[in-house]
Design a protein around this motif. Sequence first.
Motif, short mmCIF file in Angstrom:
data_model
loop_
_atom_site.label_atom_id
_atom_site.label_comp_id
_atom_site.label_asym_id
_atom_site.label_seq_id
_atom_site.Cartn_x
_atom_site.Cartn_y
_atom_site.Cartn_z
N TRP A 189 0.83 -1.25 0.02
CA TRP A 189 0.16 0.01 0.08
C TRP A 189 1.07 1.36 0.04
O TRP A 189 0.76 2.13 -0.69
CB TRP A 189 -0.72 -0.02 1.14
N ARG A 190 1.92 1.28 0.73
CA ARG A 190 2.71 2.19 0.71
C ARG A 190 3.52 2.58 -0.51
O ARG A 190 3.47 3.82 -0.84
CB ARG A 190 3.99 1.99 2.00
N ALA A 191 3.87 1.46 -1.32
CA ALA A 191 4.59 1.54 -2.35
C ALA A 191 3.66 2.00 -3.61
O ALA A 191 4.25 2.62 -4.64
CB ALA A 191 5.28 0.08 -2.87
N ARG A 192 2.63 2.07 -3.28
CA ARG A 192 1.57 2.37 -4.46
C ARG A 192 1.54 3.86 -4.66
O ARG A 192 1.38 4.44 -5.94
CB ARG A 192 0.11 2.04 -4.05
N GLY A 193 2.04 4.82 -3.52
CA GLY A 193 2.23 6.06 -3.91
C GLY A 193 3.32 6.49 -4.90
O GLY A 193 3.56 7.37 -5.45
N HIS A 194 4.20 5.55 -4.99
CA HIS A 194 5.48 5.73 -6.09
C HIS A 194 5.39 4.85 -7.53
O HIS A 194 5.98 4.62 -8.03
CB HIS A 194 6.63 5.09 -5.26
N LEU A 195 3.99 4.54 -7.60
CA LEU A 195 3.68 3.61 -8.72
C LEU A 195 3.77 4.09 -9.87
O LEU A 195 4.30 3.47 -11.07
CB LEU A 195 2.23 2.84 -8.33
N ARG A 200 6.85 4.36 -15.25
CA ARG A 200 7.92 4.97 -16.07
C ARG A 200 9.20 4.09 -16.21
O ARG A 200 9.96 4.46 -17.16
CB ARG A 200 8.06 6.49 -15.84
N ALA A 201 9.47 3.66 -15.09
CA ALA A 201 10.69 2.47 -14.99
C ALA A 201 10.12 1.08 -15.38
O ALA A 201 10.69 0.10 -14.63
CB ALA A 201 11.35 2.74 -14.02
N TRP A 202 9.19 0.84 -16.72
CA TRP A 202 8.58 -0.47 -16.70
C TRP A 202 9.62 -1.48 -17.13
O TRP A 202 9.31 -2.81 -16.81
CB TRP A 202 7.64 -0.31 -17.84
N PRO A 203 10.77 -1.34 -17.56
CA PRO A 203 11.65 -2.26 -17.78
C PRO A 203 11.96 -3.05 -16.46
O PRO A 203 12.16 -4.50 -16.19
CB PRO A 203 13.13 -1.90 -18.39
N ASN A 352 17.15 5.80 -14.47
CA ASN A 352 17.41 4.52 -13.81
C ASN A 352 17.01 4.75 -12.43
O ASN A 352 16.68 3.53 -11.51
CB ASN A 352 19.04 4.35 -13.81
N LEU A 353 16.85 5.93 -11.71
CA LEU A 353 16.49 6.13 -10.48
C LEU A 353 15.06 6.09 -10.19
O LEU A 353 14.60 6.29 -9.05
CB LEU A 353 17.27 7.15 -9.91
N ARG A 354 14.32 6.10 -11.42
CA ARG A 354 12.90 6.14 -11.06
C ARG A 354 12.16 5.24 -10.07
O ARG A 354 11.16 5.58 -9.46
CB ARG A 354 12.33 6.40 -12.49
N ILE A 355 12.60 3.86 -10.28
CA ILE A 355 12.14 2.74 -9.44
C ILE A 355 12.55 2.88 -8.08
O ILE A 355 11.88 2.20 -7.47
CB ILE A 355 12.57 1.72 -10.22
N ARG A 356 13.62 3.66 -7.85
CA ARG A 356 13.95 3.53 -6.39
C ARG A 356 13.10 3.68 -5.39
O ARG A 356 12.79 2.95 -4.31
CB ARG A 356 15.13 4.46 -6.28
N PRO A 357 12.48 4.81 -5.29
CA PRO A 357 11.57 5.12 -4.17
C PRO A 357 10.52 4.04 -4.19
O PRO A 357 9.95 3.65 -2.86
CB PRO A 357 10.74 6.48 -4.81
#
Length: 459
Positions: A189-195, A200-203, A352-357
């Motif tokens: 649920w918390r991760a949804r905020g960064h979905l 945008r980092a779909w790979p 590359n860092l889009r997925i990090r949060p």
Amino acid sequence: MNLEPVDVVVIGAGPAGMAGARTLADLGLSVVLLDEQAAVGGQIYRGIVSASPARRALLGADYAAGADLAEAVKGGKVRHETSASVWQITRERQVHYLKNGQVRSFAARAVLLATGAMERPFPIPGWTLPGVMTAGAAQILLKTAGIGPQGPVVLAGCGPLLYLLGWQYLRAGIPIAALVDTSRREDYWRARGHLLAALRAWPYLRKGVSLLRALRKGKVPHYTGAEQLQVEGEGQAQALRFVVDGQPQRVAASTVLLHQGVVPNIQFTQALRAQHRWDDAQLCFVPETDRWGALDVPLISVAGDGAGIGGAQAAALQGQLAALGLARTLGQLTPAQRDAHAAPLRAELERNLRIRPFLDALYRPREENRIPVRDDVTVCRCEEVTAGDIRRFVELGCSGPNQAKSFGRCGMGPCQGRLCGLTVTEIIAKSRGLTPDEVGYYRIRPPIKPITLGELASG
């Protein structure tokens, strides 16, 4: 002591170190790359130089991609010193290392630290039993020797590496008794905020989905939301016990691999007395740097996971950016030239860092797996200090990790606090009702790595 002059010393031959060293050399600077291993690659690309095509295929495309970086440091532009254990760096950029039993030293105009990450401590009951390893250590065995546990293995904790190693074990034919994930519904649920940024980092998301599919296809038992983890055994790991949705579970296995992410290796930056801060997203200390990776210690920069966890591809880009920053400071580039070289690198780094949060939120380690609930759980393995010991030290007036050394030698063993530093900080912080930033970290002193008096005298 004989100090050999050089423009830049790069410490660590992982993705950040390799990319940074090659960039500096291409700009006409004399560069020495120091690393403890016998070949370049670091931990993430360990063994890439000698890996057969079959092993590269087994470990996956991301691992095989390290071959291009390894190839880039060849050709004579970069002086690569292998099996070099750096035991001290001074604020004046004197770099001392041990090789073949002899102390050698450089006087560098600048230093680039690319020391990477280390696995986060996972202090649960039974974690010191024979048969319990970190997932990272198990993966190194697979990379360097192509071997794994003989019997069924349990992978437990959280983080992408857990699923990657499970996928690699399936391909290697190593039986997996279960994959036990501690991530809970609230983490998702918390991760949804960064979905949105993650999409945008779909790979990266696609890779994660493909790993899950492979594990399901391989019929690997998969538990999520696991809590109250403990390794069972008398003299040897025999099973992992845990609870899921209030129901006790037990998975028999003689090998238990634990993992709950990685954290920056800050031993050198702490020893240099550089400024650090507590990163609440990644639950660790990170060095304070500018946008070029420069510390508040003149002409010393840090790049890659040692400055904050971002992954191998981001580390290579950060190595290049830090190199450009140092080249400008050393007068090898104008500001305009530096910025022109950096622009495409920064755009790629942002991608590359889009997925990090998203990953930091989803795989945030549970407090009970960072701060032991039970007093009998060992925290400092070198000096056999327990969580209960640390709490008693606080009751007696111990205010921080450095005082804990005086109370019970905690953090004074061969690992110099690497395996217990974060745990001790968080135990004291919780016991005193303070933040980790307020409590602080161990005061790291040289030698960073063990060295004998005879070896020291050789310098």
